[in-house]
Structure formats: C-alpha cells, structure tokens
Design an enzyme around this catalytic site. Structure first.
Site, PDB file in Angstrom:
ATOM      1  N   HIS A 165     102.805 -30.007 -18.553  1.00 19.41           N
ATOM      2  CA  HIS A 165     102.992 -28.556 -18.638  1.00 19.41           C
ATOM      3  C   HIS A 165     104.136 -28.111 -17.731  1.00 19.41           C
ATOM      4  O   HIS A 165     104.996 -27.325 -18.136  1.00 19.41           O
ATOM      5  CB  HIS A 165     101.709 -27.826 -18.237  1.00 19.41           C
ATOM      6  CG  HIS A 165     100.667 -27.790 -19.312  1.00 19.41           C
ATOM      7  ND1 HIS A 165     100.546 -28.771 -20.265  1.00 19.41           N
ATOM      8  CD2 HIS A 165      99.690 -26.879 -19.585  1.00 19.41           C
ATOM      9  CE1 HIS A 165      99.539 -28.473 -21.070  1.00 19.41           C
ATOM     10  NE2 HIS A 165      99.009 -27.329 -20.684  1.00 19.41           N
ATOM     11  N   HIS A 191      96.285 -29.884 -11.701  1.00 17.23           N
ATOM     12  CA  HIS A 191      97.070 -31.005 -11.189  1.00 17.23           C
ATOM     13  C   HIS A 191      97.208 -31.014  -9.662  1.00 17.23           C
ATOM     14  O   HIS A 191      97.040 -29.995  -8.985  1.00 17.23           O
ATOM     15  CB  HIS A 191      98.470 -31.019 -11.810  1.00 17.23           C
ATOM     16  CG  HIS A 191      98.482 -31.442 -13.253  1.00 17.23           C
ATOM     17  ND1 HIS A 191      98.378 -32.756 -13.646  1.00 17.23           N
ATOM     18  CD2 HIS A 191      98.605 -30.712 -14.388  1.00 17.23           C
ATOM     19  CE1 HIS A 191      98.437 -32.832 -14.968  1.00 17.23           C
ATOM     20  NE2 HIS A 191      98.559 -31.601 -15.435  1.00 17.23           N
TER      21      HIS A 191
END
EC number: 3.6.1.-
Length: 262
Positions: free
Chosen positions: A155, A214
């Site tokens: 992303h 993340h």
C-alpha cells in the site's frame, strides 16, 4: 455542469501547482514517519478505516493501479493530442503507463518473494510453533496456519507511486486551454475532477496505512520503492530523449529539471 466546472477549477489549482509536485514527496515521507510513530507510541482506537474490508480499501486501494491506469489513459491521450496534434507523440507518452505497469508488477512480485523467503508458517498469530510442512504462504493459509515474513507495505509503495504519477501528468494542465464549446471540454473537465479525487483518496489511505498497518521498517521500504519508481522515471529517465518523455510544457526542460533538485 456548472458545479463540475467549479469543482474542476478549485482542484486544478490545488494539485497542478509546481509547489505540490515539489513538496508532495516530502509530505508523504513526513506523514508516513509521523503516522508510524503514532502507531508505535500511542495507537489509535480501532475504527472503520482500520478494518481491511472498508469500502475504500476493497474497491479502490486493492485496485489502485487499475484505477490510475484507466483514468490516466484517456487523460494523457486527450490532453497531449490537443496540445501537439501528433499521434506518434501521444503513443510515446502513453507508454508511461506501460512503464508504470512494469514497475507495479516488478515491485509487487519482489515484495511477495521477500515475504516468502523470509517467512515461516506458525500455528497461531503469536508465532508459536513452526509448521515446517508448509513451505509457502498459500499452503500455510490453506492449512489454517499463520504466515509471518518481512512484508514490505504494498500500500505504501503503490499509493505513493500512483499519487506522484498523477500529479506529474496533471502538470500538462498549465498548457491546456479548451473552449467551453469544444467537444473535449466536458471530457477533460470530468477526467480532471476524477483524477483529483482519486489522488486525495490515495493520500488519505496512505495516511491510514501509516497509522493502522505494518511495522515502521515495512512502510519505510514500501514508501522508498514508490519514491524510487517516481523519481527514476519523471525525475531522471523521462528527461532523456530515449524515453516516453515528460508531459508537454512550454517552459524549458531545464526549469522542469530544477524543480526536482530544489
């Protein structure tokens, strides 16, 4: 149509400015680091946007390159042909989308391989008990296990690359002057609004990724790959004669080059 024109006028002079192209990369890096720091030190409570199944993630971010490709294709074709009238130059400029596709595919494949070769399958999310019989992420998930490896943020990479690419291509609007009676006026106006809103979605979801998902290192590497993909093309290769070239502009090329150095 009047409301669309007002929206296009506002968005055009928000994202088309040279200052946006110059400072957006730094803004993305700063927001990624700030969001990551917030996630580590003072995590935000769960929300709709922290759910991976939210509408923006499922229908936009998961298909970010497809959205970017499909909207930039007619935008580059119409604006570049309107300015130059040369089909050969338009085809050359459209090859930027092929380069972008290669960058997207190459980086996502690399990320997947890194996660594969650095990962193991575990019995639980707590990483307890390695399941040595599962040698791939797909096999691990089929067997009900949990795969853990170095998962570079796709992303962070893709949203950075797509947002910067759109902003670069929209620089052509400094030169595009289309009369309201012209057949291209509605098409270009609609594409400008759509691309601007898409860019805002990419930046917003980039911030959400920084805050909710993340590890820091995974987001740093993802953002770095996005920046390298952008700068390696628009900041370096596209300024050479043997390349798809930059968007048509009346200003000298060296002025464009200087904007990347400041």
């Amino acid at each position: 149509m009047e409301h669309l024109e007002r929206c296009e006028w506002f968005l055009r002079w928000t994202l088309v400015r040279a200052a946006v192209r110059r400072y957006l990369p730094w803004a993305l890096v700063t927001s990624m680091l700030a969001g990551s720091l917030l996630k580590e030190l003072s995590p935000l409570p769960e929300s709709y946007l922290s759910n991976k199944r939210n509408v923006l993630n499922v229908y936009f971010v998961k298909m970010a390159w497809a959205w970017t490709f499909c909207l930039l294709l007619p935008f580059i074709a119409l604006t570049n042909y309107h300015l130059t009238g040369k089909a050969s130059l338009v085809l050359r400029r459209l090859s930027t989308l092929l380069v972008g596709t290669a960058i997207w595919y190459g980086c996502t494949t690399l990320f997947s391989n890194i996660e594969h070769y650095t990962g193991n399958c575990y019995h639980s999310p707590a990483l307890e008990g390695v399941r040595k019989e599962c040698q791939s992420k797909q096999h691990c998930h089929r067997e009900g296990g949990f795969w853990h490896g170095f998962d570079i943020s796709g992303h962070s990479f893709l949203l950075t690359f797509c947002a910067l690419m759109i902003v670069e291509e929209m620089a052509v609007l400094h030169e595009v002057k289309v009369d309201r009676s012209h057949c291209l006026y509605t098409a270009i106006t609609t594409l400008v609004v759509a691309l601007d809103f898409l860019t805002f979605i990419w930046v917003w979801m980039f911030l959400c990724t920084a805050v909710y998902f993340h590890d820091v290192s995974q987001k740093v590497f993802g953002t770095l790959f996005g920046l390298l993909g952008w700068y390696g093309t628009y900041g370096f290769w596209y300024q050479k004669s043997f390349s798809p070239g930059l968007p048509p502009q009346s200003s000298p090329l060296n002025l464009k080059q200087d904007s990347y150095k400041k």
